[in-house]
Design a protein around this motif. Sequence first.
Motif, PDB file in Angstrom:
ATOM      1  N   LEU A  44       0.813  -1.217   0.000  1.00 53.75           N
ATOM      2  CA  LEU A  44       0.000   0.000   0.000  1.00 53.75           C
ATOM      3  C   LEU A  44       0.845   1.264   0.000  1.00 53.75           C
ATOM      4  N   HIS A  45       2.152   1.107  -0.115  1.00 56.61           N
ATOM      5  CA  HIS A  45       3.017   2.288  -0.070  1.00 56.61           C
ATOM      6  C   HIS A  45       2.679   3.222  -1.236  1.00 56.61           C
ATOM      7  N   PRO A  46       2.476   4.506  -0.958  1.00 54.45           N
ATOM      8  CA  PRO A  46       2.062   5.456  -2.007  1.00 54.45           C
ATOM      9  C   PRO A  46       2.997   5.508  -3.212  1.00 54.45           C
ATOM     10  N   SER A  47       4.297   5.327  -2.986  1.00 57.11           N
ATOM     11  CA  SER A  47       5.241   5.430  -4.106  1.00 57.11           C
ATOM     12  C   SER A  47       5.006   4.335  -5.142  1.00 57.11           C
ATOM     13  N   LEU A  48       4.578   3.150  -4.682  1.00 55.84           N
ATOM     14  CA  LEU A  48       4.304   2.063  -5.625  1.00 55.84           C
ATOM     15  C   LEU A  48       3.137   2.419  -6.538  1.00 55.84           C
ATOM     16  N   TRP A  49       2.062   2.903  -5.943  1.00 55.50           N
ATOM     17  CA  TRP A  49       0.865   3.214  -6.732  1.00 55.50           C
ATOM     18  C   TRP A  49       1.070   4.470  -7.574  1.00 55.50           C
ATOM     19  N   SER A  50       1.882   5.397  -7.072  1.00 56.82           N
ATOM     20  CA  SER A  50       2.202   6.567  -7.897  1.00 56.82           C
ATOM     21  C   SER A  50       2.984   6.144  -9.135  1.00 56.82           C
ATOM     22  N   GLY A  51       3.913   5.185  -8.929  1.00 57.62           N
ATOM     23  CA  GLY A  51       4.664   4.671 -10.073  1.00 57.62           C
ATOM     24  C   GLY A  51       3.773   3.943 -11.065  1.00 57.62           C
ATOM     25  N   LEU A  52       2.799   3.187 -10.536  1.00 56.05           N
ATOM     26  CA  LEU A  52       1.870   2.482 -11.429  1.00 56.05           C
ATOM     27  C   LEU A  52       1.009   3.467 -12.213  1.00 56.05           C
ATOM     28  N   ILE A  53       0.615   4.559 -11.560  1.00 54.27           N
ATOM     29  CA  ILE A  53      -0.185   5.576 -12.258  1.00 54.27           C
ATOM     30  C   ILE A  53       0.613   6.169 -13.412  1.00 54.27           C
ATOM     31  N   SER A  65      -5.772  20.596 -16.046  1.00 54.65           N
ATOM     32  CA  SER A  65      -5.985  22.032 -16.192  1.00 54.65           C
ATOM     33  C   SER A  65      -7.149  22.507 -15.344  1.00 54.65           C
ATOM     34  N   SER A  66      -8.027  21.588 -14.960  1.00 55.45           N
ATOM     35  CA  SER A  66      -9.171  21.939 -14.123  1.00 55.45           C
ATOM     36  C   SER A  66      -8.742  21.948 -12.663  1.00 55.45           C
ATOM     37  N   SER A  67      -8.913  23.070 -11.998  1.00 56.23           N
ATOM     38  CA  SER A  67      -8.481  23.184 -10.602  1.00 56.23           C
ATOM     39  C   SER A  67      -9.289  22.277  -9.695  1.00 56.23           C
ATOM     40  N   SER A  68     -10.613  22.159  -9.934  1.00 54.46           N
ATOM     41  CA  SER A  68     -11.455  21.313  -9.091  1.00 54.46           C
ATOM     42  C   SER A  68     -11.066  19.854  -9.239  1.00 54.46           C
ATOM     43  N   SER A  69     -10.812  19.422 -10.493  1.00 56.84           N
ATOM     44  CA  SER A  69     -10.396  18.042 -10.731  1.00 56.84           C
ATOM     45  C   SER A  69      -9.046  17.772 -10.096  1.00 56.84           C
ATOM     46  N   LEU A  76      -7.116  12.258  -2.961  1.00 60.33           N
ATOM     47  CA  LEU A  76      -7.131  10.801  -2.986  1.00 60.33           C
ATOM     48  C   LEU A  76      -5.728  10.252  -2.761  1.00 60.33           C
ATOM     49  N   ASP A  77      -5.660   9.120  -2.047  1.00 58.54           N
ATOM     50  CA  ASP A  77      -4.375   8.452  -1.939  1.00 58.54           C
ATOM     51  C   ASP A  77      -4.067   7.783  -3.275  1.00 58.54           C
ATOM     52  N   PRO A  78      -2.794   7.502  -3.567  1.00 57.51           N
ATOM     53  CA  PRO A  78      -2.422   6.973  -4.889  1.00 57.51           C
ATOM     54  C   PRO A  78      -3.186   5.719  -5.299  1.00 57.51           C
ATOM     55  N   LYS A  79      -3.463   4.820  -4.350  1.00 55.97           N
ATOM     56  CA  LYS A  79      -4.188   3.605  -4.720  1.00 55.97           C
ATOM     57  C   LYS A  79      -5.619   3.932  -5.132  1.00 55.97           C
ATOM     58  N   ARG A  83      -7.376   3.443  -8.755  1.00 58.82           N
ATOM     59  CA  ARG A  83      -8.659   2.765  -8.967  1.00 58.82           C
ATOM     60  C   ARG A  83      -9.606   3.641  -9.782  1.00 58.82           C
ATOM     61  N   THR A  84      -9.625   4.934  -9.467  1.00 60.75           N
ATOM     62  CA  THR A  84     -10.495   5.856 -10.205  1.00 60.75           C
ATOM     63  C   THR A  84     -10.094   5.926 -11.677  1.00 60.75           C
ATOM     64  N   LYS A  85      -8.790   6.069 -11.917  1.00 65.10           N
ATOM     65  CA  LYS A  85      -8.315   6.141 -13.298  1.00 65.10           C
ATOM     66  C   LYS A  85      -8.568   4.825 -14.034  1.00 65.10           C
ATOM     67  N   PHE A  86      -8.387   3.711 -13.315  1.00 62.98           N
ATOM     68  CA  PHE A  86      -8.597   2.412 -13.938  1.00 62.98           C
ATOM     69  C   PHE A  86     -10.061   2.229 -14.341  1.00 62.98           C
ATOM     70  N   GLU A  87     -10.981   2.627 -13.470  1.00 66.50           N
ATOM     71  CA  GLU A  87     -12.405   2.495 -13.792  1.00 66.50           C
ATOM     72  C   GLU A  87     -12.776   3.367 -14.987  1.00 66.50           C
ATOM     73  N   ARG A  88     -12.230   4.577 -15.027  1.00 68.01           N
ATOM     74  CA  ARG A  88     -12.496   5.452 -16.172  1.00 68.01           C
ATOM     75  C   ARG A  88     -11.915   4.862 -17.453  1.00 68.01           C
ATOM     76  N   HIS A  89     -10.702   4.330 -17.321  1.00 69.25           N
ATOM     77  CA  HIS A  89     -10.063   3.708 -18.489  1.00 69.25           C
ATOM     78  C   HIS A  89     -10.874   2.505 -18.971  1.00 69.25           C
ATOM     79  N   LYS A  90     -11.386   1.736 -18.027  1.00 65.32           N
ATOM     80  CA  LYS A  90     -12.186   0.568 -18.394  1.00 65.32           C
ATOM     81  C   LYS A  90     -13.465   0.992 -19.116  1.00 65.32           C
ATOM     82  N   LEU A  91     -14.075   2.075 -18.656  1.00 62.45           N
ATOM     83  CA  LEU A  91     -15.274   2.578 -19.332  1.00 62.45           C
ATOM     84  C   LEU A  91     -14.952   3.063 -20.740  1.00 62.45           C
TER      85      LEU A  91
END
Length: 201
Positions: A44-53, A65-69, A76-79, A83-91
Motif C-alpha cells: 500500500l506504499h504510495p510510491s508504488l501506486w504513484s509509479g503504477l499511475i 488544467s481543471s483546478s477542481s479536478s 485521494l491516496d495513490p491507490k 482505482r479511479t483512473k482504472f475504472e475510467r479507463h475501463k469505461l
Amino acid sequence: MSVSDLPDELWARVLELGAASAALGFRDLCCLAIASRRLRRLSLHPSLWSGLISRDFPSQSQPSSSSSSSQQQQQLDPKSLYRTKFERHKLRMAEARRRAVYEAEGRVLACRRRLTELEESMCAEGDRMKATAQELDSLERVRSASVALNVWQPQVVHGRQKQLVQQCTVPVDSRFSALHMELKVCKQQISTYKNAYVCDL
C-alpha cells in the motif's frame, strides 16, 4: 535466513523494482496485500501506486488544467486514484469496443447490401443474356429460312419458310451482329459481377 527475515527496506525495494520494470501490476499488488499483513502494508506504499499511475496512465498523469479536478485527485491516496483512473479507463475501453462493434456491424451490413446488389445485377444480366440468346436463335432460324427459299422445297415447307422470313421486321444481318455483340457484353458483365462478388465475400 528465510524470506520473512528480510527487512522491510529490501522488500520495498523489490516491489519498487518490480513495479518499475512492469513485472508487477496492480493485480499483483492486490494479491500481495492479502498474503500477509506485512505485505499488505508494504504493497500500500504510495510510491508504488504513484509509479503504477505514471506507468499505466502516462497521458493522465500530467496535472489537470481543471483546478477542481486537480484538487479532488490530490485528496485521494495513490491507490484510490489508481482505482479511479482504472475504472475510467475501463469505461473508455468498453465504449471503444462498443464503437468498434457498431462500425464492424455497419461494414457487414454494407457488404451484405453490396452482395445483394451484385446478385440482383447478375440475375438481371443473366435474364438479358437469355433473352438475347433466344432472339439470336430466332434470327438464326430466319436466316436459315431465307437461304432455304432459294432452294427447291415442297410447297408446304416453302410456305412456312416464307412466312417466317416475312414475319421478321428487322434487318437480319445487322441485328444478328448487334445481338452477338450484346451477348458478349453480357458475358463480360456477368464475369465482372462474379469477380466483385468473390472479392466482397
